[in-house]
Design a protein around this motif. Structure first.
Motif, mmCIF file in Angstrom:
data_model
loop_
_atom_site.group_PDB
_atom_site.id
_atom_site.type_symbol
_atom_site.label_atom_id
_atom_site.label_comp_id
_atom_site.label_asym_id
_atom_site.label_seq_id
_atom_site.Cartn_x
_atom_site.Cartn_y
_atom_site.Cartn_z
ATOM 1 N N THR A 1 1.389 3.012 -3.479
ATOM 2 C CA THR A 1 0.295 3.238 -4.417
ATOM 3 C C THR A 1 0.102 4.688 -4.829
ATOM 4 O OG1 THR A 1 -1.249 3.299 -2.537
ATOM 5 C CG2 THR A 1 -0.977 1.189 -3.683
ATOM 6 N N PRO B 1 0.449 6.206 2.055
ATOM 7 C CA PRO B 1 -0.072 5.219 2.993
ATOM 8 C C PRO B 1 1.063 4.671 3.857
ATOM 9 C CG PRO B 1 -0.995 4.874 0.810
ATOM 10 C CD PRO B 1 0.102 5.885 0.660
ATOM 11 N N ASP C 1 -7.341 1.799 -0.198
ATOM 12 C CA ASP C 1 -6.396 0.727 -0.540
ATOM 13 C C ASP C 1 -6.898 -0.144 -1.693
ATOM 14 O OD1 ASP C 1 -4.547 1.501 1.348
ATOM 15 O OD2 ASP C 1 -5.224 0.103 2.879
ATOM 16 N N ARG D 1 0.812 -1.224 0.000
ATOM 17 C CA ARG D 1 0.000 0.000 0.000
ATOM 18 C C ARG D 1 0.837 1.262 0.000
ATOM 19 N NH1 ARG D 1 -1.521 2.324 5.217
ATOM 20 N NH2 ARG D 1 -3.605 2.713 4.397
ATOM 21 N N ASN E 1 -0.857 -5.154 2.491
ATOM 22 C CA ASN E 1 -0.223 -4.406 3.571
ATOM 23 C C ASN E 1 1.280 -4.624 3.570
ATOM 24 O OD1 ASN E 1 -2.508 -3.152 4.665
ATOM 25 N ND2 ASN E 1 -3.019 -4.942 5.905
ATOM 26 N N VAL F 1 -6.372 5.837 -2.780
ATOM 27 C CA VAL F 1 -5.472 5.579 -1.654
ATOM 28 C C VAL F 1 -6.199 5.478 -0.319
ATOM 29 C CG1 VAL F 1 -3.374 6.527 -2.696
ATOM 30 C CG2 VAL F 1 -4.937 8.053 -1.483
ATOM 31 N N ILE G 1 -3.001 -5.111 -4.182
ATOM 32 C CA ILE G 1 -2.536 -4.200 -3.125
ATOM 33 C C ILE G 1 -2.588 -4.938 -1.791
ATOM 34 C CG2 ILE G 1 -2.961 -2.037 -1.916
ATOM 35 C CD1 ILE G 1 -4.246 -0.975 -4.499
#
Length: 512
Positions: free
Chosen positions: A180, A289, A191, A177, A213, A188, A211
């Motif tokens: 991005t 992010p 996510d 993330r 974490n 954004v 996408i």
């Protein structure tokens, strides 16, 4: 737990770095390997994926050799590094486009057109004032139509490296993330990829990676790569985060209102916030992010600020036989007694233009100098100009997030070694500046993510806080700050009013 080691791979533009950390945050081994690039003509900057990946393998091998028998204690590998660029691969992870980072400007006509059409969407949805992947996709599709037909996924460099090291098909490619926002293609805040932006540039989202974490296990080290590197097969490959958010994690910038100034090649101020609020008034902020799921950083960077300072020293100050350390130390002494405003000299240090707000025609300038001014005046004027730029950004953050009291700013990077600049930042912003005790914050931040992914570390925020300390504090001088603010208002006006002058100058130079 004490025997567990964690490896971080920093995918830089000029160098690959591999570092290995224990669970007490000690760096056990670190190695570097240069990355080859090609610059056949102005605006063209090419790095071939296979050569770049070869540098990654060589760097990892060197690190494993340094570790010796302890290499079998490496339990996870995470990634960090450059955050803006574009790469397309085929079904077998072969590089089709080459890695096109922010230094490769062939896409600029497409970027300029997209910005005219989608400027507000890029900022409000995508979180950026100037996207990279969105215009580069359109550029490559139009300029290289046959090659573009071979592309199965468009990736960031970390996603490519994970795919080459790992055991997953290209259909399972990922992007974490934190990367991005500068794609320009994401929603954004949520996510996910933006239907609105992707549809506007006719990009089918099936070409984009998943996408995830920053603490996500994306793949495992495959047997072939393990044998080449000298590690055991099956080690988890963790997504990690871009160098900015990984650095914020490693520096303990994890609670809302925490703010850091990275005084480096691309100087940047980032403030931890719970949600994205676009700066529609002044357009001085992007959002990144965070490596902490659900959090964000309101951020502002000056393209090449540290590079500009190095350029000045190497062009105008360096003497034969003088080391870089001596050169900067001498300049620090010469600047120490120059009062705010540099005795009438003012600079615009945006040699590569302004990113936030976006203005590609702005360039550098000194004004107000006469025979009484020295090199130190010109250098300090550059520092003042960057400080003004970052202060205006902080004012935008405080306007958009008034519930947070930003009274202390952490500082890392080369600029943290300059008492003159650090004190100037404290004075202009009327905030305490705190120098941290570690410089490897991005590598350590990636290691935290690696450890968290495999259960070695618990809470990400607490782990980060526990392993960083303040070494030195600078208190603001309010009287000096008031003097600086008069010049800052001029700086803000000049960056707007001189736009047409720079544009005419640029047009004239292009006709020669």
């Amino acid at each position: 737990m004490k025997k567990t080691l964690l490896m971080a791979i920093d995918l830089g533009t000029s160098f690959i770095k591999a570092g290995v950390y224990d669970t007490d945050s000690n760096c056990i081994a670190i190695e570097m390997e240069p990355v080859k690039d090609y610059r056949p003509s102005p605006g063209v900057f090419i790095q071939k994926g296979e050569e770049l990946f070869g540098s990654v393998l060589e760097c990892m091998k060197k690190t494993v050799n340094t570790l010796g028998d302890r290499s079998n204690q490496v339990e996870a590998i995470a990634f960090t590094g450059q955050m803006a660029g574009f790469m397309g691969v085929d079904k077998d992870w072969n590089d089709i486009t080459t890695w096109s980072c922010s230094l490769d400007s062939r896409y600029m006509p497409y970027a300029e057109r997209q910005m005219k059409e989608l400027k507000d969407k890029f900022l409000c949805i995508g979180g950026t004032n100037f996207p990279q992947m969105a215009p580069k996709y359109e550029w490559f599709k139009n300029e290289f139509p046959e090659e573009s037909k071979k592309i199965v996924k468009y990736l960031m460099i970390s996603g490519y490296v994970i795919g080459k090291l790992g055991d997953i098909p290209v259909e399972e490619a990922v992007i974490d993330r934190s990367f991005t926002q500068w794609t320009g293609l994401a929603d954004v805040q949520n996510d996910r990829w933006s239907d609105e932006i992707c549809d506007a540039i006719s990009l089918d989202k099936k070409f984009l990676p998943e996408i995830v974490n920053s603490n996500h296990i994306c793949a495992h080290l495959n047997k072939e790569m393990a044998n080449i590197i000298g590690l055991k097969a099956g080690i988890p490959l963790v997504s990690g985060a871009g160098d900015k958010p990984a650095g914020c994690l490693g520096a303990g910038i994890v609670n809302y209102g925490d703010t850091i100034f990275e005084a480096s090649s691309y100087g940047e101020i980032s403030c931890c916030v719970p949600e994205y609020r676009p700066d529609m008034l002044e357009r001085r902020l992007d959002v990144i992010p965070s490596a902490i799921p659900g959090d964000f950083f309101a951020t502002h960077y000056v393209a090449g600020s540290g590079i500009t300072l190095d350029w000045f020293m190497n062009t105008f100050v360096r003497q034969e036989g003088q080391s870089t350390k001596e050169m900067f130390a001498n300049m620090e002494r010469e600047m120490a007694n120059i009062k705010p405003g540099c005795d009438g000299v003012m600079a615009i240090g945006l040699l590569g233009g302004s990113s936030m707000p976006s203005d590609g025609v702005l360039r550098g300038m000194w004004m107000g100098y006469d025979w009484s001014h020295s090199k130190a005046h010109f250098y300090k004027a550059l520092l003042e100009s960057f400080t003004y730029d970052f202060t205006l950004c902080l004012q935008s953050i405080e306007r958009l997030y008034p519930e947070y009291d930003i009274s202390d700013v952490k500082i890392i990077g080369g600029g943290a070694k300059s008492p003159v600049w650090t004190q100037m930042c404290a004075d202009v912003q009327n905030k305490q500046y705190s120098v941290l005790d570690r410089e490897d914050v991005a590598m350590w931040g990636a290691s935290i993510l690696a450890g968290n992914a495999i259960g070695v570390f618990g809470d990400l925020k607490q782990t980060a806080i526990d392993h960083v300390k303040v070494m030195k504090e600078y208190k603001p001088d309010e009287a000096y700050g008031k003097k600086y603010h008069k010049y800052m208002e001029l700086y803000k006006q000049y960056c707007v009013e001189l736009h047409d002058f720079y544009k005419r100058l640029q047009e004239l130079a292009e006709t020669e």
